[in-house]
Design a protein around this motif. Structure first.
Motif, PDB file in Angstrom:
ATOM      1  N   ILE A 293      43.869 -15.336  -7.766  1.00 38.48           N
ATOM      2  CA  ILE A 293      44.959 -15.566  -6.741  1.00 38.48           C
ATOM      3  C   ILE A 293      46.377 -15.349  -7.338  1.00 38.48           C
ATOM      4  O   ILE A 293      46.408 -15.719  -8.513  1.00 38.48           O
ATOM      5  N   PRO A 294      47.048 -14.618  -6.446  1.00 41.21           N
ATOM      6  CA  PRO A 294      48.323 -14.018  -7.149  1.00 41.21           C
ATOM      7  C   PRO A 294      49.199 -15.342  -7.795  1.00 41.21           C
ATOM      8  O   PRO A 294      49.279 -16.321  -7.020  1.00 41.21           O
TER       9      PRO A 294
ATOM     10  N   ALA B 299      52.869  -8.564 -10.202  1.00 38.62           N
ATOM     11  CA  ALA B 299      53.795  -8.897  -9.248  1.00 38.62           C
ATOM     12  C   ALA B 299      54.832  -9.882 -10.232  1.00 38.62           C
ATOM     13  O   ALA B 299      54.625 -10.597 -11.119  1.00 38.62           O
ATOM     14  N   ILE B 300      55.967  -9.603  -9.576  1.00 37.45           N
ATOM     15  CA  ILE B 300      56.997 -10.484 -10.092  1.00 37.45           C
ATOM     16  C   ILE B 300      57.694 -11.390  -9.157  1.00 37.45           C
ATOM     17  O   ILE B 300      57.693 -10.980  -7.922  1.00 37.45           O
TER      18      ILE B 300
ATOM     19  N   LEU C 157      62.202 -14.961 -14.697  1.00 30.83           N
ATOM     20  CA  LEU C 157      61.469 -13.949 -14.016  1.00 30.83           C
ATOM     21  C   LEU C 157      59.882 -14.660 -14.271  1.00 30.83           C
ATOM     22  O   LEU C 157      59.296 -15.062 -15.352  1.00 30.83           O
ATOM     23  N   PHE C 158      59.148 -14.835 -13.003  1.00 30.71           N
ATOM     24  CA  PHE C 158      57.738 -14.861 -13.127  1.00 30.71           C
ATOM     25  C   PHE C 158      56.929 -13.772 -12.897  1.00 30.71           C
ATOM     26  O   PHE C 158      57.227 -13.002 -12.080  1.00 30.71           O
ATOM     27  N   THR C 159      55.877 -13.665 -13.568  1.00 33.12           N
ATOM     28  CA  THR C 159      55.115 -12.585 -13.434  1.00 33.12           C
ATOM     29  C   THR C 159      53.556 -12.957 -13.506  1.00 33.12           C
ATOM     30  O   THR C 159      53.249 -13.652 -14.356  1.00 33.12           O
ATOM     31  N   CYS C 160      52.746 -12.270 -12.679  1.00 32.51           N
ATOM     32  CA  CYS C 160      51.429 -12.553 -12.431  1.00 32.51           C
ATOM     33  C   CYS C 160      50.556 -11.831 -13.564  1.00 32.51           C
ATOM     34  O   CYS C 160      50.627 -10.686 -13.737  1.00 32.51           O
ATOM     35  N   PHE C 161      49.757 -12.530 -14.159  1.00 28.52           N
ATOM     36  CA  PHE C 161      48.712 -12.134 -15.039  1.00 28.52           C
ATOM     37  C   PHE C 161      47.883 -10.763 -14.655  1.00 28.52           C
ATOM     38  O   PHE C 161      47.855  -9.876 -14.966  1.00 28.52           O
TER      39      PHE C 161
ATOM     40  N   PHE D 294      49.362  -7.365  -2.809  1.00 23.30           N
ATOM     41  CA  PHE D 294      48.321  -8.500  -2.722  1.00 23.30           C
ATOM     42  C   PHE D 294      49.357  -9.824  -2.488  1.00 23.30           C
ATOM     43  O   PHE D 294      48.948 -10.935  -2.094  1.00 23.30           O
ATOM     44  N   LEU D 295      50.712  -9.290  -2.195  1.00 25.67           N
ATOM     45  CA  LEU D 295      51.675 -10.337  -1.714  1.00 25.67           C
ATOM     46  C   LEU D 295      51.946 -10.587  -0.113  1.00 25.67           C
ATOM     47  O   LEU D 295      52.150 -11.647   0.217  1.00 25.67           O
ATOM     48  N   THR D 296      51.853  -9.353   0.464  1.00 31.90           N
ATOM     49  CA  THR D 296      52.196  -9.361   1.844  1.00 31.90           C
ATOM     50  C   THR D 296      51.579  -8.281   2.641  1.00 31.90           C
ATOM     51  O   THR D 296      51.231  -7.447   1.982  1.00 31.90           O
ATOM     52  N   LEU D 297      51.277  -8.713   3.709  1.00 38.07           N
ATOM     53  CA  LEU D 297      50.586  -7.554   4.641  1.00 38.07           C
ATOM     54  C   LEU D 297      51.299  -6.524   5.339  1.00 38.07           C
ATOM     55  O   LEU D 297      51.107  -5.561   5.896  1.00 38.07           O
TER      56      LEU D 297
END
Length: 212
Positions: free
Chosen positions: A16-17, A52-53, A44-48, A195-198
């Motif tokens: 999951i993101p 995405a940030i 800043l948060f970033t997905c492994f 992966f975050l929005t449609l």
């Protein structure tokens, strides 16, 4: 404020993101507030996995500000299973003050108790090995370059800066993750935003902003 209940970590998949997240700070960025120049910071948060940030604006480097930013992040992206960040021994080269402040914030009992109660595992990279956090340090550089090109050294208000930061977040998340062929408008281009929005339309017009 009331404490949030523990999150059911067994239900969270690592795919999951933002289930696994890297964390870093950037700044300061100066804004105009009540006729004075004030410092602002960006978390800043970033997905492994998806790369995405997520960007959050902070008024200062206090523990309280960080916790509020982290709670906003969790409210939008969900609680991560794992967090990886610098241990602050070499957080920003040549900035001993920032090292001390960052170390105090992320290792504060309030912060660690909060993530512990939420079932989040926080890991610090090895001391004197900043390359271990290269995946988020690279994105810090991308965000900084984007902000410099938009702001061009101009002072803006808090609401203008927040708008620019969120637009920067959308643009960085719209970058391609795979090789792009000759057709740049091809729908097969994979980006973090998929992966975050449609909705692939981030709604940012291609104009030159003038912040006065």
């Amino acid at each position: 404020m009331p404490k949030m209940p523990p999150f059911p970590r067994s239900r969270v998949s690592q795919s999951i993101p933002f289930a696994s997240t890297g964390l870093d700070y950037l700044g300061p960025i100066y804004v105009k507030y009540d006729g004075e120049n004030k410092k602002r910071w960006v978390c800043l948060f970033t997905c492994f996995v998806t790369r995405a940030i997520h960007l959050e604006l902070l008024n200062d480097m206090t523990t309280e500000e960080f916790l509020y930013a982290f709670r906003r992040f969790v409210s939008i992206r969900g609680a991560p299973c794992n967090i990886l960040s610098d241990n602050a021994a070499q957080f920003k080269l040549g900035s001993a003050t920032l090292d001390l402040v960052w170390k105090k914030v992320i290792k504060c009992d309030d912060v660690q108790n909060y993530v512990s109660n939420a079932g989040i595992r926080w890991t610090f990279i090895t001391e004197l090995a900043p390359w271990m956090g290269g995946f988020y340090e690279r994105l810090v550089g991308v965000v900084k370059r984007s902000l410099r090109k938009v702001l061009k050294g101009r002072l803006v208000s808090d609401v203008q800066l927040l708008t620019v930061i969120k637009e920067t977040e959308a643009i960085v998340n719209a970058r391609p993750l795979v090789y792009i062929g000759d057709d740049v408008n091809s729908n097969i281009n994979l980006t973090p935003s998929h992966f975050l929005t449609l909705n692939p339309n981030i709604g940012i017009p291609e104009i030159e902003y003038e912040y006065k």
